[in-house]
Design a protein around this motif. Structure first.
Motif, PDB file in Angstrom:
ATOM      1  N   ASN A 170      -9.932  -2.259  -8.685  1.00 24.32           N
ATOM      2  CA  ASN A 170     -10.012  -2.063 -10.127  1.00 24.32           C
ATOM      3  C   ASN A 170      -8.776  -1.354 -10.671  1.00 24.32           C
ATOM      4  O   ASN A 170      -8.855  -0.429 -11.477  1.00 24.32           O
ATOM      5  N   VAL A 224     -15.778  -2.411 -13.626  1.00 24.41           N
ATOM      6  CA  VAL A 224     -15.310  -2.455 -15.010  1.00 24.41           C
ATOM      7  C   VAL A 224     -13.874  -1.945 -15.050  1.00 24.41           C
ATOM      8  O   VAL A 224     -13.549  -0.927 -14.430  1.00 24.41           O
ATOM      9  N   ARG A 225     -13.024  -2.643 -15.761  1.00 20.40           N
ATOM     10  CA  ARG A 225     -11.633  -2.233 -15.910  1.00 20.40           C
ATOM     11  C   ARG A 225     -11.260  -2.238 -17.379  1.00 20.40           C
ATOM     12  O   ARG A 225     -11.497  -3.219 -18.086  1.00 20.40           O
ATOM     13  N   ILE A 226     -10.715  -1.135 -17.870  1.00 17.80           N
ATOM     14  CA  ILE A 226     -10.238  -1.039 -19.246  1.00 17.80           C
ATOM     15  C   ILE A 226      -8.820  -1.578 -19.291  1.00 17.80           C
ATOM     16  O   ILE A 226      -7.912  -1.020 -18.661  1.00 17.80           O
ATOM     17  N   PRO A 230      -6.261   0.700 -22.667  1.00 17.02           N
ATOM     18  CA  PRO A 230      -6.765   2.066 -22.878  1.00 17.02           C
ATOM     19  C   PRO A 230      -6.250   2.713 -24.154  1.00 17.02           C
ATOM     20  O   PRO A 230      -6.898   3.588 -24.720  1.00 17.02           O
ATOM     21  N   THR A 247     -12.060   3.441 -27.837  1.00 13.38           N
ATOM     22  CA  THR A 247     -13.381   2.816 -27.702  1.00 13.38           C
ATOM     23  C   THR A 247     -13.392   1.356 -28.116  1.00 13.38           C
ATOM     24  O   THR A 247     -14.387   0.658 -27.888  1.00 13.38           O
ATOM     25  N   THR A 293     -12.176  -4.971 -22.291  1.00 14.73           N
ATOM     26  CA  THR A 293     -12.762  -4.621 -21.000  1.00 14.73           C
ATOM     27  C   THR A 293     -12.905  -5.858 -20.135  1.00 14.73           C
ATOM     28  O   THR A 293     -13.302  -6.926 -20.623  1.00 14.73           O
ATOM     29  N   ARG A 294     -12.566  -5.714 -18.850  1.00 16.30           N
ATOM     30  CA  ARG A 294     -12.784  -6.789 -17.892  1.00 16.30           C
ATOM     31  C   ARG A 294     -13.856  -6.365 -16.908  1.00 16.30           C
ATOM     32  O   ARG A 294     -13.807  -5.266 -16.349  1.00 16.30           O
ATOM     33  N   VAL A 295     -14.826  -7.235 -16.685  1.00 11.47           N
ATOM     34  CA  VAL A 295     -15.920  -6.975 -15.747  1.00 11.47           C
ATOM     35  C   VAL A 295     -15.847  -7.994 -14.612  1.00 11.47           C
ATOM     36  O   VAL A 295     -15.729  -9.196 -14.853  1.00 11.47           O
ATOM     37  N   THR A 300     -14.182  -7.172 -25.808  1.00 10.44           N
ATOM     38  CA  THR A 300     -14.070  -5.800 -26.310  1.00 10.44           C
ATOM     39  C   THR A 300     -15.400  -5.066 -26.172  1.00 10.44           C
ATOM     40  O   THR A 300     -15.467  -3.855 -26.360  1.00 10.44           O
ATOM     41  N   VAL A 349     -18.367  -4.247 -23.475  1.00 11.71           N
ATOM     42  CA  VAL A 349     -18.584  -4.273 -22.033  1.00 11.71           C
ATOM     43  C   VAL A 349     -19.850  -5.047 -21.662  1.00 11.71           C
ATOM     44  O   VAL A 349     -19.900  -5.710 -20.619  1.00 11.71           O
TER      45      VAL A 349
END
Length: 538
Positions: free
Chosen positions: A287, A476-478, A481, A485, A489-491, A509, A511
């Motif tokens: 991640n 989960v990877r932001i 950043p 908020t 996001t990548r899952v 965007t 999660v």
């Protein structure tokens, strides 16, 4: 046997990513990570995969309890010499090694007199007994026993005779390989060459290996120097993972041996073309972003920007490239006009068994779609199932098994009847399957678990094949950043069942939305792999 190894040009690759790499600050492998990476290393063609240290932690215990089936590589369990005052039969560490489901054991022992005096606080002769007893015992229990001579180079420089005596004790006990470790990473290439040459002269029948740390940024150079001096096993890690500054980087060493020397490694051309994908798979499992400047496999390794370089590369890439990028599975990138992609897409088609005409216009369209989606944040190196679905959908080979029309997820944080503060998640999904609209509600341990259960509840009556499917990993990877908020996001979701293990990806965007996309891909991949040719046929 050892003399023939030394005289040959064959170099044996020993990967320590799953053990030494796990000592990297911020790295925490799950058992699922280890299984996925061990499989990738096996397909790459390394000779040994060190899975971990049985008995050291629950993750390694779980890994060795159900180890992966490796076709090419030998699985290695790592441990240390018996404890002072214990016999080999009564040492818990050696017992865990014997019980581990791995055909090879690697034993680490002290070879620097300073460590024997200060760390172990035992007579130096007793340390020789620890080494000899432990290696003899492992050689009797396993198909191979290797000896990692810890701090060997520092030990050799401080007390040559004692360091050699430690190696001799392991060799006489039946060690298959004597691995010289630059544990502190402070030795320079010319020193490595001189010391390996001296060891080979002192122990002419020994099969030597090299294990280098990168504290002076010389681990790769030191490994190459050791091989030139006679070592024939090279230990290292993917992307140079390891404690402090890392270990020798196999992603640099493997192509260097294969493409720039006459030494032989067990990585042929088709396997070498997987190298970039394997490197990026590791980063996705961890991640974290890949190093764009990494040799051979980095995104900038074959990137060219404006001016004289671009002009020359357009005429002949050899003007500014030391190898053809496709040899290691990488691609050329011209900043002003991206030329890459088609060959890599076709190679991926071949890997998943998809026969397609290279001139099919759908291929060009898919290349552009993959580029666009990866720009948005999708990562297909670590999500092969999502890539396969993307490709087969473009070619009209994936039925519409169901359509998710809407979903809602709610979290409720409250005090329960026992006075405990709990958070419960509830998911509601509405979907169309087999011509019918269905709505289901499920609770779960968190919003993603609830969503997964609600989807299965709706789909199981039509597709009972999903009963055997389970989620085994979730990351989960932001990606942005700086957006706080509102970040993209990548899952990544790993699933398992009777079809093996597969990984899918979702980007959003939101999660939960990203998770839902990855979940749906996982279900679609499972249904297609089960051979369902049309929707609604269970």
């Amino acid at each position: 046997m050892s003399a023939s190894i030394r005289e040959s040009r064959r170099v044996y690759l020993f990967d320590s990513t799953l053990r030494d790499g796990a000592q990297t600050q911020g790295v925490d492998f799950t058992a699922a990570d280890k299984l996925a990476l061990a499989g990738a290393l096996d397909r790459l063609g390394v000779d040994y995969v060190e899975g971990g240290w049985p008995g050291a932690n629950p993750t390694d215990d779980a890994f060795f309890a159900e180890p992966p089936h490796l076709e090419t590589a030998k699985l290695v369990a790592f441990g240390m010499t018996r404890r002072p005052g214990r016999s080999v039969q009564n040492d818990p560490g050696l017992a865990a090694l014997v019980q581990a489901k791995a055909p090879v054991a690697c034993i680490v022992g002290k070879t620097w007199d300073f460590h024997v005096d200060v760390a172990l606080e035992i007579p130096r002769a007793e340390n020789l007994a620890l080494i000899g007893d432990s290696l003899a015992y492992m050689a009797s229990q396993k198909s191979e026993a290797h000896f990692d001579a810890e701090h060997f180079f520092d030990g050799f420089k401080a007390n040559r005779d004692y360091a050699l005596a430690c190696l001799a004790a392991a060799q006489e006990a039946g060690a298959r390989w004597l691995v010289l470790c630059d544990t502190n990473g402070g030795t320079l290439p010319h020193e490595v060459s001189e010391i390996v040459t001296a060891v080979q002269a002192a122990l002419p029948e020994a099969a030597l290996g090299i294990h280098c740390h990168d504290d002076t940024d010389n681990a790769v150079a030191n490994s190459l120097a050791a091989v030139r001096a006679g070592a024939r096993q090279v230990q290292g890690t993917l992307n140079g993972l390891g404690e402090r500054c890392g270990n020798a980087n196999l992603c640099a060493l493997i192509p260097t041996f294969a493409l720039k020397t006459d030494y032989e490694v067990g990585v042929d051309a088709p396997r070498l073309a997987q190298l970039t994908s394997v490197s990026r798979l590791l980063d996705e499992r961890l991640n974290r972003p890949a190093d764009p400047a990494a040799a051979y496999v980095g995104a900038r390794a074959f990137a060219h920007k404006g001016g004289l370089h671009v002009s020359a590369v357009a005429k002949d890439p050899r003007t500014y490239e030391h190898i053809e990028p496709g040899l290691v599975g990488n691609e050329r990138h011209i900043v002003v006009s991206d030329q890459a992609g088609r060959s890599n897409i076709l190679a991926r088609f071949s890997e998943i068994g998809l026969e397609v005409d290279a001139d099919d216009p759908k291929v060009a369209a898919l290349v552009e779609e993959v580029k666009a989606r990866e720009f948005q944040g999708f990562a297909y190196d670590g999500a092969e199932a999502s890539f396969e679905l993307l490709a087969r959908r473009a070619l009209g080979q994936v039925p519409d098994y169901f359509e998710l029309q809407r979903f809602r997820v709610m979290d409720d944080r409250r005090w329960n009847a026992r006075g405990e503060l709990v958070t419960e998640s509830e998911a509601t999904v509405t979907l169309e399957v087999a011509g019918r609209q269905m709505m289901t509600v499920s609770n779960g341990n968190g919003p993603v678990d609830a969503l997964d259960k609600a989807l299965r509840k709706a789909l199981l009556p039509t597709y009972p094949q999903l009963e055997s499917m389970r989620l085994t990993d979730y990351k989960v990877r932001i990606l942005t950043p700086q957006a706080g908020t509102e970040a993209v996001t990548r899952v990544m979701i790993e699933s398992a069942g009777r079809n093996g293990r597969w990984t899918t990806v979702g980007v959003s965007t939101n999660v939960i939305d990203a998770s839902c996309k990855a979940l749906i891909d996982s279900i679609f991949w499972k249904l297609r792999r089960e051979g369902l040719k049309e929707p609604g046929v269970g």
